[in-house]
Design an enzyme around this catalytic site. Structure first.
Site, PDB file in Angstrom:
ATOM      1  N   LYS A 110       0.868  -1.176   0.000  1.00  0.00           N
ATOM      2  CA  LYS A 110       0.000   0.000   0.000  1.00  0.00           C
ATOM      3  C   LYS A 110       0.902   1.223   0.000  1.00  0.00           C
ATOM      4  O   LYS A 110       2.072   1.140   0.420  1.00  0.00           O
ATOM      5  CB  LYS A 110      -0.853  -0.016   1.277  1.00  0.00           C
ATOM      6  CG  LYS A 110      -2.160   0.739   1.171  1.00  0.00           C
ATOM      7  CD  LYS A 110      -3.314  -0.108   0.713  1.00  0.00           C
ATOM      8  CE  LYS A 110      -4.565   0.741   0.611  1.00  0.00           C
ATOM      9  NZ  LYS A 110      -5.723  -0.020   0.174  1.00  0.00           N
TER      10      LYS A 110
ATOM     11  N   GLY B 121     -23.201   4.065   5.258  1.00  0.00           N
ATOM     12  CA  GLY B 121     -22.337   4.562   4.178  1.00  0.00           C
ATOM     13  C   GLY B 121     -22.853   4.090   2.841  1.00  0.00           C
ATOM     14  O   GLY B 121     -22.697   2.929   2.468  1.00  0.00           O
ATOM     15  N   VAL B 122     -23.516   4.989   2.140  1.00  0.00           N
ATOM     16  CA  VAL B 122     -24.094   4.594   0.846  1.00  0.00           C
ATOM     17  C   VAL B 122     -23.359   5.310  -0.286  1.00  0.00           C
ATOM     18  O   VAL B 122     -23.950   5.990  -1.117  1.00  0.00           O
ATOM     19  CB  VAL B 122     -25.632   4.836   0.800  1.00  0.00           C
ATOM     20  CG1 VAL B 122     -26.349   3.776   1.601  1.00  0.00           C
ATOM     21  CG2 VAL B 122     -26.009   6.225   1.301  1.00  0.00           C
ATOM     22  N   GLY B 123     -22.032   5.124  -0.292  1.00  0.00           N
ATOM     23  CA  GLY B 123     -21.186   5.678  -1.350  1.00  0.00           C
ATOM     24  C   GLY B 123     -21.118   4.709  -2.519  1.00  0.00           C
ATOM     25  O   GLY B 123     -22.089   4.008  -2.818  1.00  0.00           O
TER      26      GLY B 123
ATOM     27  N   VAL C  87     -19.703   1.757  -2.958  1.00  0.00           N
ATOM     28  CA  VAL C  87     -19.992   0.347  -2.672  1.00  0.00           C
ATOM     29  C   VAL C  87     -21.373   0.204  -2.028  1.00  0.00           C
ATOM     30  O   VAL C  87     -22.191  -0.618  -2.459  1.00  0.00           O
ATOM     31  CB  VAL C  87     -18.913  -0.260  -1.744  1.00  0.00           C
ATOM     32  CG1 VAL C  87     -19.230  -1.714  -1.441  1.00  0.00           C
ATOM     33  CG2 VAL C  87     -17.542  -0.156  -2.383  1.00  0.00           C
TER      34      VAL C  87
HETATM   35  P1  NAD Z   1     -17.138   6.156  -0.698  1.00  0.00           P
HETATM   36  O1  NAD Z   1     -16.285   7.268  -0.215  1.00  0.00           O
HETATM   37  O2  NAD Z   1     -17.698   6.173  -2.068  1.00  0.00           O
HETATM   38  O3  NAD Z   1     -18.388   5.974   0.296  1.00  0.00           O
HETATM   39  C1  NAD Z   1     -18.301   6.095   1.670  1.00  0.00           C
HETATM   40  C2  NAD Z   1     -19.610   6.705   2.148  1.00  0.00           C
HETATM   41  O4  NAD Z   1     -19.576   6.743   3.577  1.00  0.00           O
HETATM   42  C3  NAD Z   1     -19.843   8.136   1.660  1.00  0.00           C
HETATM   43  O5  NAD Z   1     -21.139   8.262   1.111  1.00  0.00           O
HETATM   44  C4  NAD Z   1     -19.667   8.967   2.930  1.00  0.00           C
HETATM   45  O6  NAD Z   1     -20.485  10.131   2.947  1.00  0.00           O
HETATM   46  C5  NAD Z   1     -20.109   7.991   3.990  1.00  0.00           C
HETATM   47  N1  NAD Z   1     -19.619   8.290   5.326  1.00  0.00           N
HETATM   48  C6  NAD Z   1     -18.437   8.867   5.682  1.00  0.00           C
HETATM   49  N2  NAD Z   1     -18.401   9.009   7.015  1.00  0.00           N
HETATM   50  C7  NAD Z   1     -19.557   8.502   7.506  1.00  0.00           C
HETATM   51  C8  NAD Z   1     -20.107   8.369   8.806  1.00  0.00           C
HETATM   52  N3  NAD Z   1     -19.444   8.784   9.886  1.00  0.00           N
HETATM   53  N4  NAD Z   1     -21.332   7.800   8.936  1.00  0.00           N
HETATM   54  C9  NAD Z   1     -22.013   7.383   7.848  1.00  0.00           C
HETATM   55  N5  NAD Z   1     -21.557   7.509   6.588  1.00  0.00           N
HETATM   56  C10 NAD Z   1     -20.341   8.054   6.425  1.00  0.00           C
HETATM   57  O7  NAD Z   1     -16.283   4.829  -0.436  1.00  0.00           O
HETATM   58  P2  NAD Z   1     -16.524   3.404  -1.089  1.00  0.00           P
HETATM   59  O8  NAD Z   1     -15.625   3.255  -2.258  1.00  0.00           O
HETATM   60  O9  NAD Z   1     -17.978   3.156  -1.195  1.00  0.00           O
HETATM   61  O10 NAD Z   1     -15.919   2.475   0.062  1.00  0.00           O
HETATM   62  C11 NAD Z   1     -16.641   2.227   1.260  1.00  0.00           C
HETATM   63  C12 NAD Z   1     -15.767   1.444   2.228  1.00  0.00           C
HETATM   64  O11 NAD Z   1     -15.388   0.191   1.644  1.00  0.00           O
HETATM   65  C13 NAD Z   1     -14.443   2.153   2.575  1.00  0.00           C
HETATM   66  O12 NAD Z   1     -14.137   1.853   3.911  1.00  0.00           O
HETATM   67  C14 NAD Z   1     -13.427   1.493   1.660  1.00  0.00           C
HETATM   68  O13 NAD Z   1     -12.124   1.526   2.215  1.00  0.00           O
HETATM   69  C15 NAD Z   1     -13.968   0.074   1.604  1.00  0.00           C
HETATM   70  N6  NAD Z   1     -13.582  -0.629   0.371  1.00  0.00           N
HETATM   71  C16 NAD Z   1     -13.926  -0.140  -0.834  1.00  0.00           C
HETATM   72  C17 NAD Z   1     -13.570  -0.826  -2.001  1.00  0.00           C
HETATM   73  C18 NAD Z   1     -13.957  -0.311  -3.364  1.00  0.00           C
HETATM   74  O14 NAD Z   1     -13.826  -1.069  -4.350  1.00  0.00           O
HETATM   75  N7  NAD Z   1     -14.448   0.909  -3.482  1.00  0.00           N
HETATM   76  C19 NAD Z   1     -12.857  -2.038  -1.907  1.00  0.00           C
HETATM   77  C20 NAD Z   1     -12.546  -2.543  -0.640  1.00  0.00           C
HETATM   78  C21 NAD Z   1     -12.902  -1.820   0.507  1.00  0.00           C
END
Ligand code: NAD
Length: 366
Positions: free
Chosen positions: A94, A194-196, A198
Site C-alpha cells: 500500500k 455509508g451509501v457511497g 460500494v
Molecule cells: P465512498 O467514499 O464512495 O463511500 C463512503 C460513504 O460513507 C460516503 O457516502 C460517505 O459520505 C459515507 N460516510 C463517511 N463518514 C460517515 C459516517 N461517519 N457515517 C455514515 N456515513 C459516512 O467509499 P466506497 O468506495 O464506497 O468504500 C466504502 C468502504 O469500503 C471504505 O471503507 C473502503 O475503504 C472500503 N472498500 C472499498 C472498495 C472499493 O472497491 N471501493 C474495496 C474494498 C474496501
C-alpha cells in the site's frame, strides 16, 4: 548512549519504524520525497511471497508522519491477507501520500510518485484508494507499467466498486446461510452504513431480493435519493446501534465495531465493505462471537475490488471476475466452519487460512 538510560521496553517506544505497533514483519518500507512537487509518500511492502505487492495509494492530510506510517503499515498488511485468502497470486502493499487530495494533488506530483513506484521494478504495484481517481492512475501509467485501476479506454478494468459490492453481497448471503439457515435475504432488515460507491450498489442488490432497508450516511443528498429509489428508512449516524436489524453492513469507515457498539448491536450478522471494521481485532472479534453475531471478515468479503484489478494484470475477463467474486460465498462459509471447529473468531480463522497459504508457498520455494 540512549540505551544506557532507557529500558528495552522504553527503547522500543522510541523506535520510529521497526518498533511501530503496526510493524508486522514488513519486507520493505520506502520513504519518497521530491522537493519540487512537494511529494511526501511512504510505500509499504508487507509480503511478496505469493507475488508482487499490490495495493492502492491513499492521499490524506495526516495529522503527522506517525499517523501516515501507521496507516501504510496497517493497510499493506491487510492487503497481504486479502489477496492470500482470495487465492490471488499477489502480495500485500500500500502507499500513502501525505497531503490534501483536494488542494495539493497535481499531475506533476502524481507522475513523480509513479517514478518512485517504477524504481521498485514491479515489486510494488499501485492502484486507487481514498483521494485517488482513475485519472490519477492514468498519470502514473505515463511513467510506469506497475499500476492498475487505470481507465477502461487505456486498457484498465474500470471502477472496482460494483465488483466489491457484489462480493460483499456474496459474503452477506453466506453469513445469513450460516446464521439463519437460509441465504435468502427477503424480509431481512439490513442497515447499510455509508451509501457511497460500494454501499449504494449493495443497497440495490439486497433491495432486489426483498430486504427491508435502513440507510445511514453523512451525505443527506445521497440518502434522499436512495430513500426515493428504494423506500429505505434513513437513520441518523448516532442512532445506528440502537436500531432493530438483522444484518449490519458497515460500508463507510473502519473501527465501527468497538466495545460500546457491539454491546448495543441488535444484528445477528455483520457483513460490510469497510476495511478494518474491528477496532481491536482480537477483543472485539471475541465479543461478537460471545454475542453469537456472525461476523463475515472484512478483508475476505470486500476482495471484489482486488479481484477486479487482478484481472487487469492477468488479462482475464468479466466472467472470470464474476466467478472469482462468487467464490467469496464458499470461502465465507468455509471460514465459519473453520472458526466453529477451532473455537476461534472468524477473523482469526481467516487470518490463519491466509497465513497457511503463504507458509505453504514459502515452503514450496515460491
Ligand atoms: P465512498 O467514499 O464512495 O463511500 C463512503 C460513504 O460513507 C460516503 O457516502 C460517505 O459520505 C459515507 N460516510 C463517511 N463518514 C460517515 C459516517 N461517519 N457515517 C455514515 N456515513 C459516512 O467509499 P466506497 O468506495 O464506497 O468504500 C466504502 C468502504 O469500503 C471504505 O471503507 C473502503 O475503504 C472500503 N472498500 C472499498 C472498495 C472499493 O472497491 N471501493 C474495496 C474494498 C474496501
Amino acid at each position: 548512549m540512549i540505551s544506557d538510560v532507557l529500558t528495552p521496553a522504553e527503547l522500543k517506544k522510541v523506535d520510529p519504524v521497526f518498533g511501530q505497533l503496526s510493524f508486522n514483519d514488513h519486507e520493505q518500507i520506502v520513504f519518497c520525497h521530491d522537493k519540487d512537487t512537494g511529494l511526501k509518500a511512504i510505500i509499504g511492502i508487507h509480503n511478496t511471497v505469493l507475488g508482487p505487492a499490490l495495493g492502492g495509494t491513499r492521499m490524506w492530510a495526516y495529522e503527522n508522519e506517525w499517523e501516515a506510517l501507521n496507516d501504510v503499515l496497517r493497510l499493506s498488511r491487510g492487503m497481504t491477507y486479502k489477496s492470500a485468502i482470495t487465492g490471488l497470486n499477489l502480495g500485500g502493499g500500500k502507499a500513502v501520500i501525505i497531503g490534501d487530495a483536494a488542494t495539493e494533488k497535481t499531475p506533476e506530483l502524481m507522475r513523480r510518485f509513479g517514478e518512485f513506484v517504477h524504481s521498485l521494478s514491479g515489486k510494488y504495484i499501485t492502484a486507487e484508494d481514498v483521494g485517488m481517481e482513475t485519472s490519477d492512475m492514468d498519470l502514473v501509467r505515463e511513467v510506469t507499467p506497475y499500476v492498475t485501476g487505470i481507465s477502461e479506454e487505456k486498457g484498465g478494468a474500470g471502477n472496482p466498486s460494483p465488483v466489491t459490492a457484489y462480493g460483499v453481497y456474496m459474503g452477506m448471503k453466506a453469513a445469513a446461510k450460516y446464521r439463519f439457515g437460509s441465504d435468502n435475504l427477503q424480509g431481512k432488515t439490513i442497515l447499510v452504513q455509508g451509501v457511497g460507491h460500494v454501499g449504494a450498489t449493495l443497497v440495490d442488490l439486497v433491495s432486489a431480493e426483498g430486504a427491508v432497508l435502513k440507510i445511514s450516511d453523512i451525505n443527506q443528498g445521497r440518502l434522499e435519493q436512495l430513500r426515493e429509489q428504494y423506500g429505505a428508512e434513513i437513520i441518523a449516524p448516532a442512532d445506528i446501534f440502537d436500531q432493530d436489524m438483522d444484518i449490519y453492513a458497515p460500508c463507510a469507515l473502519g473501527a465501527t465495531l468497538n466495545d460500546d457498539s457491539i454491546a448495543r448491536l441488535s444484528a445477528s450478522v455483520v457483513a460490510g465493505a469497510a476495511n478494518n471494521q474491528l477496532a481491536d481485532e482480537n477483543r472485539n472479534g471475541s465479543q461478537l462471537k460471545a454475542r453469537n453475531i456472525a461476523y463475515a471478515p472484512d478483508f475476505l468479503i470486500n476482495a471484489g475490488g482486488i479481484i477486479n484489478v487482478y484481472a487487469e494484470l492477468e488479462g482475464y475477463g468479466k466472467d472470470e471476475i464474476r466467478k472469482k467474486t462468487e467464490n467469496i460465498y464458499h470461502t465465507t462459509l468455509e471460514i465459519f466452519g473453520h472458526a466453529d471447529k477451532h473455537d476461534c473468531t472468524t477473523h482469526q480463522s481467516a487470518l490463519r487460512l491466509a497465513e497457511q497459504r503463504i507458509a505453504e508457498r514459502k515452503l514450496a520455494g515460491k
